[in-house]
Scaffold this active site. Structure first.
Site, PDB file in Angstrom:
ATOM      1  N   LYS A 186       0.877  -1.445  -0.342  1.00 54.98           N
ATOM      2  CA  LYS A 186       0.106   0.057  -0.321  1.00 54.98           C
ATOM      3  C   LYS A 186       0.638   1.511  -0.097  1.00 54.98           C
ATOM      4  O   LYS A 186       0.378   2.272  -0.717  1.00 54.98           O
ATOM      5  CB  LYS A 186      -1.218  -0.170   0.872  1.00 54.98           C
TER       6      LYS A 186
ATOM      7  N   GLY B 101      -8.974  -3.977   2.491  1.00 55.22           N
ATOM      8  CA  GLY B 101      -9.867  -3.731   2.870  1.00 55.22           C
ATOM      9  C   GLY B 101     -10.248  -3.511   4.039  1.00 55.22           C
ATOM     10  O   GLY B 101     -11.115  -3.499   4.203  1.00 55.22           O
TER      11      GLY B 101
ATOM     12  N   HIS C 245     -17.614   5.988  -0.535  1.00 54.63           N
ATOM     13  CA  HIS C 245     -16.028   5.271  -0.883  1.00 54.63           C
ATOM     14  C   HIS C 245     -16.952   4.622  -2.434  1.00 54.63           C
ATOM     15  O   HIS C 245     -18.035   4.471  -2.920  1.00 54.63           O
ATOM     16  CB  HIS C 245     -16.741   4.183  -0.577  1.00 54.63           C
TER      17      HIS C 245
ATOM     18  N   GLU D 100     -10.023   2.538  -6.110  1.00 55.91           N
ATOM     19  CA  GLU D 100     -10.822   3.201  -5.077  1.00 55.91           C
ATOM     20  C   GLU D 100     -10.747   3.766  -4.584  1.00 55.91           C
ATOM     21  O   GLU D 100      -9.898   5.202  -4.558  1.00 55.91           O
ATOM     22  CB  GLU D 100     -10.773   2.343  -4.293  1.00 55.91           C
TER      23      GLU D 100
ATOM     24  N   GLU E 141      -6.718   2.320  -2.344  1.00 58.52           N
ATOM     25  CA  GLU E 141      -6.170   1.071  -2.670  1.00 58.52           C
ATOM     26  C   GLU E 141      -6.237   0.722  -4.252  1.00 58.52           C
ATOM     27  O   GLU E 141      -7.440   1.305  -4.970  1.00 58.52           O
ATOM     28  CB  GLU E 141      -6.428   0.011  -1.886  1.00 58.52           C
TER      29      GLU E 141
ATOM     30  N   ARG F 233      -8.530  -7.032  -9.248  1.00 64.11           N
ATOM     31  CA  ARG F 233      -9.052  -8.331  -9.959  1.00 64.11           C
ATOM     32  C   ARG F 233     -10.123  -7.954 -10.046  1.00 64.11           C
ATOM     33  O   ARG F 233     -10.383  -6.481 -10.582  1.00 64.11           O
ATOM     34  CB  ARG F 233      -9.599  -8.981  -8.888  1.00 64.11           C
TER      35      ARG F 233
ATOM     36  N   VAL G 278     -17.202  -8.108  -6.868  1.00 59.01           N
ATOM     37  CA  VAL G 278     -18.227  -8.970  -6.799  1.00 59.01           C
ATOM     38  C   VAL G 278     -19.022  -7.095  -7.919  1.00 59.01           C
ATOM     39  O   VAL G 278     -20.368  -8.243  -8.310  1.00 59.01           O
ATOM     40  CB  VAL G 278     -18.657  -8.857  -5.414  1.00 59.01           C
TER      41      VAL G 278
ATOM     42  N   ARG H 131     -26.289  -7.606  -2.266  1.00 55.71           N
ATOM     43  CA  ARG H 131     -25.436  -8.584  -2.527  1.00 55.71           C
ATOM     44  C   ARG H 131     -26.614  -9.578  -1.223  1.00 55.71           C
ATOM     45  O   ARG H 131     -26.741  -8.756  -0.092  1.00 55.71           O
ATOM     46  CB  ARG H 131     -24.868  -8.376  -1.432  1.00 55.71           C
TER      47      ARG H 131
HETATM   48  C1  MV4 Z   1      -9.949   5.775   5.446  1.00 50.35           C
HETATM   49  C2  MV4 Z   1     -11.286   6.566   6.065  1.00 50.35           C
HETATM   50  C3  MV4 Z   1     -10.851   7.393   6.338  1.00 50.35           C
HETATM   51  N1  MV4 Z   1      -9.901   7.627   6.421  1.00 50.35           N
HETATM   52  N2  MV4 Z   1      -8.819   6.156   5.455  1.00 50.35           N
HETATM   53  C4  MV4 Z   1     -11.583   1.168   5.190  1.00 50.35           C
HETATM   54  C5  MV4 Z   1     -11.352   0.033   3.946  1.00 50.35           C
HETATM   55  C6  MV4 Z   1     -10.174   0.592   3.387  1.00 50.35           C
HETATM   56  N3  MV4 Z   1     -10.239  -0.020   1.495  1.00 50.35           N
HETATM   57  C7  MV4 Z   1     -10.145   1.872   3.419  1.00 50.35           C
HETATM   58  N4  MV4 Z   1     -11.379   1.869   4.291  1.00 50.35           N
HETATM   59  C8  MV4 Z   1     -11.293   3.718   5.066  1.00 50.35           C
HETATM   60  N5  MV4 Z   1      -9.833   4.206   5.067  1.00 50.35           N
HETATM   61  C9  MV4 Z   1      -8.539   7.497   5.226  1.00 50.35           C
HETATM   62  N6  MV4 Z   1      -7.303   8.186   5.039  1.00 50.35           N
HETATM   63  C10 MV4 Z   1     -12.226   5.223   5.814  1.00 50.35           C
HETATM   64  C11 MV4 Z   1     -12.112   4.134   5.684  1.00 50.35           C
HETATM   65  C12 MV4 Z   1     -13.596   3.509   5.895  1.00 50.35           C
HETATM   66  C13 MV4 Z   1     -13.944   2.811   4.346  1.00 50.35           C
HETATM   67  C14 MV4 Z   1     -13.807   2.980   3.152  1.00 50.35           C
HETATM   68  C15 MV4 Z   1     -14.748   2.757   2.165  1.00 50.35           C
HETATM   69  C16 MV4 Z   1     -15.818   1.977   2.114  1.00 50.35           C
HETATM   70  C17 MV4 Z   1     -16.037   1.711   4.057  1.00 50.35           C
HETATM   71  C18 MV4 Z   1     -15.491   2.388   4.668  1.00 50.35           C
HETATM   72  C19 MV4 Z   1     -15.766   2.231   6.210  1.00 50.35           C
HETATM   73  C20 MV4 Z   1     -15.012   2.487   7.344  1.00 50.35           C
HETATM   74  C21 MV4 Z   1     -13.917   2.990   6.530  1.00 50.35           C
END
Ligand code: MV4
Length: 505
Positions: free
Chosen positions: A118, A166, A210, A277, A290, A294, A297, A340
């Protein structure tokens, strides 16, 4: 690059069936693999050949890379499609597949590796001009360095695992006094989950959405973006509902996101289907989070609004053929939603449910797609993820798609185990969801309100129960075998010949 005749599908459930269908439409034969409890699954019968690969634990079946490669060679395959999960993002597996003289239906191992680390991914994105969340671009050595980085960024911050993704091994730190213990906890979690304890620090973004961008890249240097998917409706890092397009993305923002996503994919020499993402802040700023290297879903919502079969495009790219996607025609049309349907009891803290599916009616009709991987008689165990199927709808507008999803959810009948169905109906009826007024914290806030009335007969409708009872009674009265076909236990020459004959007829 050689064209394929036969592809091994190294996965199970709905995505195995989805990939097998794409193979057939591309004129390719598919080889299914299955673990012991999956012997009655639809994907086994959909394939030209089906090969048992071991007992229930994934480590002894769907994660056994050597066995999968051997099976591909023994059955005359030219390629392996890994689907999602399991071996799909393991660079050493992608390399071993190539080493065995087979094609991996996915990106080059180097791209998987670059995006899997990452902090390397963050450095690469920064160099490619893709906005990243403010924070460190190298792992921090200890809590002292973490604290220095945090005070530079300002609290709150997130500690994230460099080998993670994730959401696993993530820790929110609100103030200076918490960072030392948070660092220790996050580090030991990262060691446990990924076998590597490196952590980095990011500024914590409050209440973002997201948003992810689907990309496709071919061996002729083309990288195209197929717009966004809105994936904010999730619970504990598990998405429940996805849609395309997002109500929060204007055509101008879509262009900027798409530009960033194609730059990201291009910078790692990406091939095939991938997803970038992003977090979209309330301010309208977006940041790379990130890349998922792949098939995902939720790919069907993109397929429905862009009129592209993403899995067929993956198979084309892997055979050295150009993408069949035409840049001029890449405009989203209408609106798609995906629910889902999981074997989890929403009225019992989403506890994973197990048991035998006794009766199943899947929705159909205008604008409805069911991507499922189970049927009546199948057993749901705790060995694999709880996804039973995806209910996907298309409508000319978001309002039409919402109505259609409610109609389709009411058509769905699952008897035998609890599912997330009723919860989806409540989300679809929620005014905040209907207005598009949500972010990644939606379920945390709305969940309790939506579940307040407890289980109700909205889906366990009397008619459905009667139908199930009648079907059971009829079956018993006729002493007929259950509605499942026994798969071949062994791959005898007779079995293989019969399967080929059936296809040739
Ligand atoms: C974050 C964030 C807020 N600020 N990074 C959760 C999964 C992972 N892929 C990264 N995630 C997050 N990173 C920063 N700097 C909030 C999340 C996050 C989140 C991100 C996408 C979808 C759902 C989420 C649920 C909780 C936290």
């Amino acid at each position: 690059m050689a064209t394929f005749k036969r592809v091994l599908v190294a996965n199970r459930g709905e995505i195995a069936l989805r990939i097998i269908r794409a193979c057939h439409e591309e004129g390719l034969e598919a080889v299914a693999v299955y673990s012991e409890p999956d012997r009655l699954s639809p994907h086994v019968r959909a394939a030209h050949i089906a090969v048992p690969i071991g007992p229930a634990p994934a480590a002894e079946s769907y994660l056994n890379g050597g066995k999968l490669i051997d099976t591909a060679q023994a059955t005359g395959c030219q390629a392996i499609h890994p689907g999602y999960g399991f071996l799909s993002e393991r660079a050493p597996f992608a390399e071993a597949v190539a080493q065995a003289g087979l094609s991996f239906v996915g990106p080059p191992a180097a791209a998987i590796r670059a995006m899997g680390d990452k902090t390397e991914a963050r450095r690469r994105m920064q160099a490619a001009g893709v906005p990243i969340v403010p924070g460190s671009t190298r792992p921090v050595a200890d809590h002292v360095q973490a604290r220095a980085e945090a005070s530079r960024l300002g609290y709150p911050v997130l500690l994230k695992a460099a080998a993670g993704g994730g959401g696993k091994g993530m820790r929110l730190v609100q103030q200076d006094g918490e960072i030392e213990s948070a660092f220790q906890t996050a580090q030991s979690e990262a060691v446990k989950a990924f076998g590597a304890g490196e952590l980095y620090v990011e500024k914590y973004l409050e209440r973002p959405r997201h948003i992810e961008i689907q990309v496709l890249a071919d061996t002729y240097g083309r990288v195209v973006a197929l717009g966004e998917r809105e994936c904010s409706i999730q619970r504990r890092n598990q998405k429940l509902i996805e849609e395309a397009p997002s109500v929060a993305v204007t055509p101008a923002l879509r262009r900027r996101l798409s530009e960033a996503a194609t730059a990201a994919a291009g910078s790692v020499g990406y091939l095939g289907a991938g997803t970038i993402e992003f977090l979209l802040a309330p301010s309208g700023e977006f940041y790379f989070l990130e890349m998922n290297t792949r098939l995902q879903v939720e790919h069907p919502v993109t397929e429905l609004v862009y009129g592209v079969d993403i899995v067929r495009e993956q198979l084309r790219v892997a055979q050295g053929q150009p993408l069949r996607v035409h840049a001029g025609a890449l405009q989203p049309r209408g609106h798609a939603l995906e629910c889902r349907i999981t074997a989890e009891d929403p009225f019992n803290s989403f506890l994973p449910a197990t048991g035998v599916i006794r009766y199943l009616v899947t929705p159909s009709g205008p604008g409805v797609r069911w991507d499922g991987g189970i049927e009546a008689g199948n057993e749901v165990t705790l060995f694999y993820d709880p996804l039973l199927g995806k209910l996907i709808v298309w409508g000319d507008t978001r309002a039409t798609a919402l109505q259609r999803m409610q109609r389709a959810l009411r058509e769905l009948v699952i008897v035998g185990i609890p599912s997330s169905q009723a919860f989806h109906l409540r989300v679809m009826a929620d005014p905040d969801f209907q207005r598009g007024d949500f972010d990644i914290t939606y379920l945390e806030h709305a969940g309790p309100r939506l579940l307040a009335t407890g289980a109700s007969p909205e889906v366990t409708a009397p008619l459905a129960v009667v139908a199930a009872l009648l079907a059971e009674q009829q079956r018993a009265a006729e002493q007929s075998p259950p509605p499942t076909v026994r798969p071949p236990d062994r791959q005898s020459a007779w079995t293989l010949a019969a399967r080929r004959e059936a296809l040739d007829r």
